[in-house]
Design an enzyme around this catalytic site. Structure first.
Site, short mmCIF file in Angstrom:
data_model
loop_
_atom_site.label_atom_id
_atom_site.label_comp_id
_atom_site.label_asym_id
_atom_site.label_seq_id
_atom_site.Cartn_x
_atom_site.Cartn_y
_atom_site.Cartn_z
N ILE A 1 0.86 -1.19 0.00
CA ILE A 1 0.00 0.00 0.00
C ILE A 1 0.90 1.24 0.00
O ILE A 1 2.08 1.16 0.34
CB ILE A 1 -0.94 0.08 1.24
CG1 ILE A 1 -0.11 0.05 2.54
CG2 ILE A 1 -1.97 -1.01 1.21
CD1 ILE A 1 -0.91 0.44 3.78
N ASP B 1 5.81 2.79 9.08
CA ASP B 1 6.47 1.49 9.21
C ASP B 1 7.40 1.47 10.42
O ASP B 1 7.84 0.42 10.86
CB ASP B 1 7.28 1.15 7.96
CG ASP B 1 6.38 0.84 6.76
OD1 ASP B 1 5.24 0.40 6.98
OD2 ASP B 1 6.83 1.04 5.63
N VAL C 1 6.18 2.91 -0.41
CA VAL C 1 5.40 1.67 -0.47
C VAL C 1 5.64 0.80 0.76
O VAL C 1 6.77 0.42 1.05
CB VAL C 1 5.75 0.87 -1.74
CG1 VAL C 1 4.75 -0.28 -1.90
CG2 VAL C 1 5.77 1.75 -2.97
N SER C 2 4.56 0.50 1.47
CA SER C 2 4.64 -0.29 2.69
C SER C 2 4.03 -1.68 2.48
O SER C 2 3.05 -1.82 1.75
CB SER C 2 3.86 0.44 3.80
OG SER C 2 3.67 -0.43 4.90
N PRO C 3 4.59 -2.70 3.14
CA PRO C 3 3.99 -4.04 3.08
C PRO C 3 2.93 -4.22 4.17
O PRO C 3 2.29 -5.26 4.23
CB PRO C 3 5.19 -4.94 3.38
CG PRO C 3 5.98 -4.14 4.37
CD PRO C 3 5.83 -2.69 3.96
#
Ligand SMILES: *[C@@H]1O[C@H](CO)[C@@H](O)[C@H](O)[C@H]1NC(C)=O
Ligand SMILES: *[C@@H]1O[C@H](CO)[C@@H](O)[C@H](O)[C@H]1NC(C)=O
Length: 703
Positions: free
Chosen positions: A182, A394, A280-282
């Site tokens: 996301i 994050d 962009v983060s997981p």
């Protein structure tokens, strides 16, 4: 008599044949490709991890080992090397020393120009290898053990690839992975022009681009998968060395292709390389307030007072589970592409180009997308904004800073000016970023951040690999890709597919678009050369591509400074290891139980030396071994397996006593039988020298 008509037919067919042969021979290049892998695990204990800038995040053991994975492409004329490394990022001096190792062995076959080193960006491996103060601050300066592990392991992986060159075909394919990422700064992304955003359905790149190498026996010998996502599934509380989601995806892919091999062994090499992952983060469940579980403020990623910190997590029940889920999604997609065997075959020549750029001195022409006016813009001296200290969702920062900060604070400015005072020109150049650290002016005890940066492109046929020296956001990456493909076409070159190879060669924090920069989220605040950092890169990568198409050679550009002799290192080495009287190193203090079932975890504790005495590269600190009918033992797992972890603990600093607790989670596919756990290590003798020892548990049964 000559049959004219027949002759002309023959001629015609002949000419046709020749031209077809010529066409294919001028197009299809026969590649030789080599793949290689080597262990480059850094010191697993006592050293702070690089990524979250969290002093307390010092390693205490290994979950997943770090590997360097190398690919060499040769078309008979030129050679290019792409390496993905399980590390926070790459560093200029690491690359310089790797190239030096290669040049001692192979002359000028390898150089700064044709070798790309790209960091995977895991946040769970030892730091201290960057040689710029800001980046080595949390690891208390330079850590030679980390630096040397990287240089040695990366060079070794390239040497193995060099010794493995075979004729091969190279294919390019792609697949969408919708549920692994996301955008963590959507408010900044949304400040990009609406018509540009309208070209994309997503605010992050969901495409996984796969380069597949197939040898002449039709065996797949390697694959590089570029997918943009932060390896931050393991969060800032993790203290086990880990290659995180992308590293574990590599392990899964390699285990699948190298059936029966131990981790880090086997011929197939599979990479999940970093790309334009800046925003962009997981952690796809998104950011929430720690105590209330409610969403955080969108613009600032902050929580109401008393609601705790704002951080993102998911999709799993804890960080291990999340890492595994994201890794499995990436691996499954890549594996599907590999098994389909389709894609576009690359056929053109191999090429490369490289140039250093002095960013604060660079200028570029910028056309405002809204007003459509053109102006000349410039790079600024490095500086980090207030929101840099806020951290991200994050891994939030330690102080009370929030993202999206565009105003400064008089007290922090006093602290800032004490370190290095920005000039009025710096402030204007960096606006609207309020400067928290004027890193470009901070040179005590040595440079805090780089000014001269490497830019580089490799091409293999119609694939261009743009090696960028930092974390480009989604939209920045898209703009670089389109600048490069446009430059190729406008210079009369081929239509290219461009991939961004993130965190390559040197680390220079983030690159946000000028529009994202205005919002001053973490990524914008960490775009160090000012609002037009990207504008300069767009011009530069376009210039590289045009020069490549036109066969022009560019000057090398200015050289980054040599900082080796200025490094400060406050990390102490291992002084000595001791053991309790009568109980040697390797003695088992806590034995496993007599029997276990699948799903159980086996624990064993050994009297140990410090793992920093020998990092056991391409070896292991632990084996899980199974007894065979003939009485011999087979290794079923090492310290690199997902199912195993070890945790080192100093029991007494004065006596140098320490223990390692090893844990093995018995997987569903483990067969019943008799097992034991063996430990291999080194201890430092009080009078000098480092010596090996081993230990073994008693046997136990898996029912
Ligand atoms: C990290 O993950 C653990 C679960 O594995 C969780 O308990 C903790 O709150 C997380 N912390 C942060 C800062 O994300
Ligand atoms: C560049 O070199 C290649 C190979 O030597 C050649 O085919 C091509 O025509 C050259 N291009 C230009 C623009 O000179």
């Amino acid at each position: 008599m000559i049959d004219i008509q027949r002759l002309s037919w023959i001629c015609c067919v002949y000419v046709l044949l020749i031209s077809v042969t010529m066409l294919t021979s001028s197009r299809a290049v026969a590649y030789r490709v080599g793949v290689g892998r080597a262990d480059c695990t850094g010191p697993p204990v006592e050293i702070t991890f690089m990524g979250y800038a969290q002093l307390s995040q010092r390693g205490y053991g290994i979950h997943l080992r770090q590997f360097s994975r190398a690919f060499i492409f040769d078309d008979g004329v030129k050679r290019a090397v792409f390496v993905s490394v399980d590390a926070g990022m790459m560093a200029h001096a690491v690359k310089r020393d790797v190239v030096a190792v290669l040049q001692r062995k192979y002359g000028d076959l390898y150089s700064v120009d044709n070798v790309v080193l790209s960091g995977s960006h895991t946040h769970s491996t030892a730091g201290g290898f960057l040689m710029y103060l800001l980046y080595d601050m949390t690891s208390l300066g330079f850590v030679a053990e980390t630096f040397n592990s990287l240089v040695r392991g990366i060079a070794q992986s390239i040497i193995r690839a060099h010794n493995n060159m075979v004729e091969a075909d190279v294919y390019l394919a792609e697949i969408d992975v919708l549920d692994a990422s996301i955008n963590r700064s959507p408010s900044a992304y949304d400040n990009n022009p609406a018509e540009e955003r309208a070209q994309y359905t997503e605010n992050v790149d969901k495409k996984l681009v796969q380069l597949r190498v197939v040898d002449k026996r039709n065996a797949v010998i390697g694959a590089i998968n570029w997918f943009a996502v932060h390896p931050t599934s393991m969060n800032n509380t993790n203290r086990y060395v880990s290659s995180d989601n992308v590293g574990y995806a590599s392990v899964l892919l390699e285990q699948d292709q190298n059936k029966g091999s131990l981790i880090g062994k086997g011929d197939f090499v599979g990479v999940f390389a970093s790309s334009n992952l800046g925003d962009v983060s997981p952690n796809i469940m998104g950011p929430r307030c720690e105590r209330t579980g409610l969403p955080c403020d969108l613009l600032t990623s902050s929580c109401p007072s008393g609601a705790g910190a704002c951080f993102a997590s998911g999709p799993g029940k804890d960080m291990y589970d999340s890492t595994k889920i994201i890794a499995t999604r990436l691996y499954t997609a890549a594996s599907q592409l590999l098994n389909q065997g389709g894609g576009r075959r690359l056929t053109g020549p191999v090429n490369f180009i490289h140039q250093y750029v002095d960013m604060p001195r660079a200028e570029a022409s910028y056309r405002n997308p809204i007003t459509r006016e053109s102006q000349t813009v410039r790079g600024c001296l490095p500086a980090m904004g207030y929101s840099f200290a806020a951290g991200t969702t994050d891994g939030p920062g330690a102080f009370d800073f929030t993202q999206g900060t565009v105003t400064d604070n008089a007290l922090w400015n006093i602290v800032r000016d004490f370190i290095a005072e920005p000039t009025a020109d710096d402030i204007e150049c960096q606006a609207p970023k309020p400067i928290l650290l004027a890193t470009g002016r901070a040179t005590f005890p040595y440079d805090w951040q780089p000014k001269i940066v490497p830019t580089q492109i490799l091409t293999i046929g119609n694939l261009a690999i743009a090696a960028v020296p930092g974390e480009f956001t989604t939209m920045s990456g898209r703009r670089v890709r389109s600048a490069i493909s446009q430059a190729s076409v406008s210079a009369g070159g081929p239509e290219l597919q461009v991939v961004i190879a993130g965190l390559s060669n040197m680390y220079t924090s983030y690159v946000a678009t000028p529009e994202e920069y205005e919002i001053q989220r973490y990524e914008g605040a960490s775009t160090m050369f000012g609002p037009h950092t990207l504008t300069i890169y767009l011009q530069q990568y376009g210039k590289l591509m045009r020069a490549m198409v036109n066969n022009e050679s560019l000057d090398a550009g200015p050289s980054p400074p040599h900082l080796d002799d200025k490094q400060i290192s406050l990390t102490t080495g291992v002084i000595f290891d001791g053991h309790p009287i009568g109980r040697e190193f390797g003695t088992v203090r806590v034995q496993p139980l007599n029997s276990y079932e699948r799903g159980d975890t086996v624990f064993a504790t050994f009297i140990a030396g410090n793992p920093r005495n020998n990092l056991m590269h391409d070896r292991t600190f632990f084996n899980v071994e199974q007894k065979q009918p003939d009485g011999s033992w087979t290794v079923v797992a090492t310290d690199a397996n997902w199912e195993t972890k070890f945790k080192w603990e100093r029991q007494s600093t004065i006596l140098g006593l320490s223990d390692i607790e090893f844990a093995w989670e018995i997987g569903r596919d483990v067969v019943s039988g008799t097992y034991r756990i063996r430990h291999f290590g080194y201890y430092r003798f009080i009078l000098g020298g480092v010596f090996p020892y081993t230990g073994s548990t008693r046997t136990f049964i898996v029912e």
